[in-house]
Design an enzyme around this catalytic site. Structure first.
Site, PDB file in Angstrom:
ATOM      1  CE  LYS A  16      81.884  59.271  39.973  1.00  0.00           C
ATOM      2  NZ  LYS A  16      82.307  59.078  41.393  1.00  0.00           N
ATOM      3  CE1 TYR A  56      78.171  61.572  43.734  1.00  0.00           C
ATOM      4  CE2 TYR A  56      79.067  63.455  42.548  1.00  0.00           C
ATOM      5  CZ  TYR A  56      78.955  62.090  42.730  1.00  0.00           C
ATOM      6  OH  TYR A  56      79.632  61.222  41.895  1.00  0.00           O
ATOM      7  CG  ASN A 119      84.898  56.473  42.011  1.00  0.00           C
ATOM      8  OD1 ASN A 119      84.430  57.350  41.286  1.00  0.00           O
ATOM      9  ND2 ASN A 119      84.375  56.163  43.184  1.00  0.00           N
ATOM     10  CG  HIS A 122      76.971  58.246  39.613  1.00  0.00           C
ATOM     11  ND1 HIS A 122      76.803  58.184  40.977  1.00  0.00           N
ATOM     12  CD2 HIS A 122      75.722  58.251  39.084  1.00  0.00           C
ATOM     13  CE1 HIS A 122      75.499  58.165  41.250  1.00  0.00           C
ATOM     14  NE2 HIS A 122      74.824  58.201  40.121  1.00  0.00           N
ATOM     15  CD  GLU A 133      71.542  59.179  41.016  1.00  0.00           C
ATOM     16  OE1 GLU A 133      71.843  58.335  40.139  1.00  0.00           O
ATOM     17  OE2 GLU A 133      72.002  59.136  42.178  1.00  0.00           O
TER      18      GLU A 133
HETATM   19  P1  RTP Z   1      78.989  57.226  43.008  1.00  0.00           P
HETATM   20  O1  RTP Z   1      77.838  57.827  43.776  1.00  0.00           O
HETATM   21  O2  RTP Z   1      79.925  58.262  42.438  1.00  0.00           O
HETATM   22  O3  RTP Z   1      78.520  56.215  41.997  1.00  0.00           O
HETATM   23  O4  RTP Z   1      79.894  56.374  43.987  1.00  0.00           O
HETATM   24  P2  RTP Z   1      79.408  55.399  45.115  1.00  0.00           P
HETATM   25  O5  RTP Z   1      77.906  55.321  45.156  1.00  0.00           O
HETATM   26  O6  RTP Z   1      80.146  54.127  44.937  1.00  0.00           O
HETATM   27  O7  RTP Z   1      79.940  56.143  46.407  1.00  0.00           O
HETATM   28  P3  RTP Z   1      79.219  57.256  47.300  1.00  0.00           P
HETATM   29  O8  RTP Z   1      79.259  56.809  48.716  1.00  0.00           O
HETATM   30  O9  RTP Z   1      77.893  57.651  46.726  1.00  0.00           O
HETATM   31  O10 RTP Z   1      80.229  58.476  47.133  1.00  0.00           O
HETATM   32  C1  RTP Z   1      80.165  59.323  46.025  1.00  0.00           C
HETATM   33  C2  RTP Z   1      81.561  59.607  45.540  1.00  0.00           C
HETATM   34  O11 RTP Z   1      82.211  60.444  46.487  1.00  0.00           O
HETATM   35  C3  RTP Z   1      83.590  60.140  46.539  1.00  0.00           C
HETATM   36  N1  RTP Z   1      83.919  59.810  47.913  1.00  0.00           N
HETATM   37  N2  RTP Z   1      84.938  60.326  48.542  1.00  0.00           N
HETATM   38  N3  RTP Z   1      85.811  59.579  51.986  1.00  0.00           N
HETATM   39  C4  RTP Z   1      85.925  60.160  50.796  1.00  0.00           C
HETATM   40  O12 RTP Z   1      86.817  60.947  50.526  1.00  0.00           O
HETATM   41  C5  RTP Z   1      84.937  59.831  49.782  1.00  0.00           C
HETATM   42  N4  RTP Z   1      83.890  59.017  49.931  1.00  0.00           N
HETATM   43  C6  RTP Z   1      83.250  59.017  48.739  1.00  0.00           C
HETATM   44  C7  RTP Z   1      83.842  58.977  45.603  1.00  0.00           C
HETATM   45  O13 RTP Z   1      84.335  59.494  44.373  1.00  0.00           O
HETATM   46  C8  RTP Z   1      82.452  58.386  45.415  1.00  0.00           C
HETATM   47  O14 RTP Z   1      82.336  57.781  44.151  1.00  0.00           O
HETATM   48 MG    MG Z   2      76.656  56.982  45.231  1.00  0.00          MG
END
Ligand code: RTP
Ligand code: MG
Length: 156
Positions: A16, A56, A119, A122, A133
C-alpha cells in the site's frame, strides 16, 4: 518436473502507499521470495478511484470506506501476483492480523505497523477473491509463465 496444480495457487499481494513511502517494498518481496513463492506479476501504479472502489467493493457502505479508498488512491502502490502451494492462506499468515497491534511479531504488519489504516500490505482473503483481484489489477499478458530453477528444491 511437471508442476502440480496445487502448487500453482495464486494470490494478489499489494504494498500500500505507506509501504512504498516507507521503503518496505523490498522487505515485502524478500519475505515472499525467501519463503519459496514465485513472483508472476509486478507493477507500480497510483490506483484510480474506479479500481479502488471495485477492489474494496466488499466494504462499500461501511463508515471507513471513503477513508480507505481515499488512502489507497493517495500514492503509488506495488501490485503483485504470487504463486505457490496454499499462497492465499499462507500469505495472509505472513501479513498478519488486520489490526497491526494484534499482529504477531514476525508478520509483516507485526514487524512494521501500528495503525489499522496504515497496515502496509494487502493480501487476498480467499482463492475466489484472489481470482477476482488478479483479473481486476492485471491483464493476462502481464503475468509471466516461467519455470524458476529452484522448483525441485521447494517442492518434492
Ligand atoms: P486488506 O484487505 O487490506 O488485505 O486487509 P484485511 O483483509 O486484513 O482487512 P479488511 O477487513 O479487508 O479491511 C480492508 C482494510 O480496510 C482498513 N480498515 N479500516 N474499522 C476501520 O477503520 C477499518 N477496518 C478495516 C484496513 O486498512 C484494512 O486493511
Ligand atoms: Mg481484505
Amino acid at each position: 518436473v511437471a508442476m502440480a496444480a496445487s502448487n500453482q495457487e495464486r494470490s494478489f499481494i499489494m504494498v500500500k502507499p505507506e509501504g512504498v513511502q516507507r521503503a518496505l517494498v523490498g522487505e515485502v518481496i524478500k519475505r515472499f521470495e525467501q519463503r519459496g513463492f514465485k513472483l508472476v506479476g509486478l507493477k507500480v501504479l497510483v490506483p484510480s478511484k474506479d479500481i479502488a472502489n471495485v477492489h474494496y467493493g466488499e466494504h462499500e457502505g461501511k463508515p471507513f470506506f471513503p477513508k480507505l479508498v481515499g488512502h489507497i488512491t493517495s500514492g503509488a502502490v506495488v501490485a503483485m501476483v504470487w504463486e505457490g502451494k496454499d499462497i492465499v492462506k499462507t500469505g495472509r499468515a505472513m501479513i498478519g492480523a488486520t489490526n497491526p497491534l494484534a499482529s504477531a511479531p514476525g508478520t509483516i504488519r507485526g514487524d512494521f505497523a501500528i495503525d489499522l489504516g496504515r497496515n502496509i500490505v494487502h493480501g487476498s482473503d480467499s482463492v475466489d477473491s484472489a481470482q477476482r483481484e488478479i483479473a481486476l489489477w492485471f491483464s493476462p499478458d502481464e503475468l509471466a509463465e516461467y519455470d524458476p530453477t529452484v522448483t525441485p528444491w521447494i517442492y518434492e
